[in-house]
Motif scaffolding. Structure first.
Motif, PDB file in Angstrom:
ATOM      1  N   HIS A 187       0.813  -1.230   0.000  1.00 28.78           N
ATOM      2  CA  HIS A 187       0.000   0.000   0.000  1.00 28.78           C
ATOM      3  C   HIS A 187       0.842   1.274   0.000  1.00 28.78           C
ATOM      4  N   HIS A 232      -9.224  -5.015  -2.791  1.00 30.00           N
ATOM      5  CA  HIS A 232      -8.590  -6.330  -2.571  1.00 30.00           C
ATOM      6  C   HIS A 232      -9.279  -7.456  -3.337  1.00 30.00           C
ATOM      7  N   HIS A 260      -6.603  -6.004   9.242  1.00 30.89           N
ATOM      8  CA  HIS A 260      -7.102  -4.899   8.421  1.00 30.89           C
ATOM      9  C   HIS A 260      -8.080  -5.450   7.415  1.00 30.89           C
ATOM     10  N   ALA A 269      -8.905  -6.566   4.586  1.00 31.60           N
ATOM     11  CA  ALA A 269      -8.434  -7.009   3.279  1.00 31.60           C
ATOM     12  C   ALA A 269      -9.347  -8.090   2.703  1.00 31.60           C
ATOM     13  N   GLU A 295      -0.671  -9.873   0.024  1.00 28.32           N
ATOM     14  CA  GLU A 295      -0.220  -8.592  -0.512  1.00 28.32           C
ATOM     15  C   GLU A 295       1.264  -8.660  -0.851  1.00 28.32           C
TER      16      GLU A 295
HETATM   17 ZN   LIG Z   1      -4.586  -4.162   1.873  1.00 29.30          ZN
END
Ligand SMILES: [Zn+2]
Length: 320
Positions: free
Chosen positions: A72, A156, A220, A222, A294
């Motif tokens: 990110h 995502h 988080h 995602a 990620e």
């Molecule tokens: Zn993310």
């Protein structure tokens, strides 16, 4: 968080200047360069994986985000900006990496988010944004500058294998257009990749049907697409990996965890497990790692997603 966004914006403007330099240099060198395999840039790991699968031996693939780096906050170096300028195609997802969003060439890029039906950014995200509205001018300036949540959808998309299968198919079409001489190869490999993702999707559907809880608490947010596809409810402790949740937010999520019989709070490899551990302790739960992919996992996309499925089945108490 705010200084982080200002920093990103500053880098964004800097890369803008670098693009001009790269164009000036590129025009003199590309004229004499030999025709080679198309060079395709992938913004971060899952896109690298799908691009390699679909491109096969007909292209070279490079990832803009190095292994082990949280994507990110990617900042582009001068070399990467030059690479973006030279690449036949850049595969990215608008909304994940502001620096990439700004630097890609519109006519030589493939935004995977345009291939699928997106879902809105998480509810918790909206709440937080609503709270931020009260923070007045400073926040308005930040909005104007643009940050990672500048898109209204959840970016995502790769965490739903069925949507990712569609990405593979559309990417095959896009590569075929960019390199018509090898069109059949791209289409064949895209079909094969989509088929393996469809198989994975069926395993998830079957594996997550009968579970003692359908609530997943994550570090988080995602996993919105995974939740959307398999009828799970995602509760993110924080909006993004950089944000520290307030004690009130932790208490609120802990209460919900107890009410919904949550046994496990999910953490991620690239994010400190501290917050999740505090929350788990408060809710009488344990923690387990769920990989939002990620960054490159130890195996590949398919094996890491199967690991995720196994972790989910154990944690949510799924049978048989
Ligand atoms: Zn993310």
């Amino acid at each position: 968080m705010m200084s982080g966004h200002s920093r990103l914006r500053a880098v964004g403007m800097l890369t803008g200047a670098m693009v001009l330099t790269a164009t000036a240099c590129g025009s003199t060198t590309t004229a004499t360069a030999p025709v080679d395999k198309p060079e395709v840039l992938a913004a971060f790991y899952p896109l690298q994986w799908v691009t390699e699968q679909v491109g096969g031996p007909d292209i070279t693939v490079q990832s803009l985000t190095a292994a082990g780096v949280e994507p990110h906050d990617l900042e582009l170096g001068a070399q990467q900006v030059a690479d973006l300028e030279d690449a036949t195609l850049t595969v990215y997802i608008k909304g994940v990496q502001p620096a990439v969003d700004e630097a890609v060439a519109a006519d030589r890029s493939f935004d995977a988010a345009t291939a699928v039906t997106t879902i809105p950014a998480g509810e918790h995200a909206e709440e937080e944004h609503a709270e931020e509205e009260h923070a007045a001018e400073e926040h308005a300036a930040e909005e104007e500058a643009g940050h990672e949540h500048e898109v209204s959808y959840d970016p995502h998309i790769w965490l739903d294998p069925s949507r990712f299968a569609t990405v593979a198919t559309k990417l095959g079409e896009r590569l075929a257009t960019a390199d018509p001489a090898h069109a059949q190869g791209y289409k064949d490999r895209a079909a094969k990749t989509a088929a393996s993702l469809t198989t994975l999707d069926q395993e998830f559907t079957k594996g997550l049907t009968a579970c003692s809880t359908k609530t997943m608490i994550t570090a988080h947010e995602a996993f919105g697409y995974l939740a959307d596809r398999y009828q799970l409810k995602q509760v993110g402790i924080t909006l993004d990996p950089e944000t520290e949740p307030s004690p009130a937010r932790i208490a609120e999520v802990a209460k919900l965890a107890k009410a919904e019989k949550v046994t496990t709070v999910f953490t991620e490899a690239l994010v400190s497990p501290k917050v999740a551990e505090v929350l788990a302790a408060e809710a009488g739960a344990k923690t387990a790692v769920l990989d939002p992919l990620e960054s490159k996992p130890s195996g590949d996309y398919l094996s890491a997603m199967r690991d995720n499925l196994q972790t989910l089945r154990t944690s949510l108490g799924c049978t048989p």
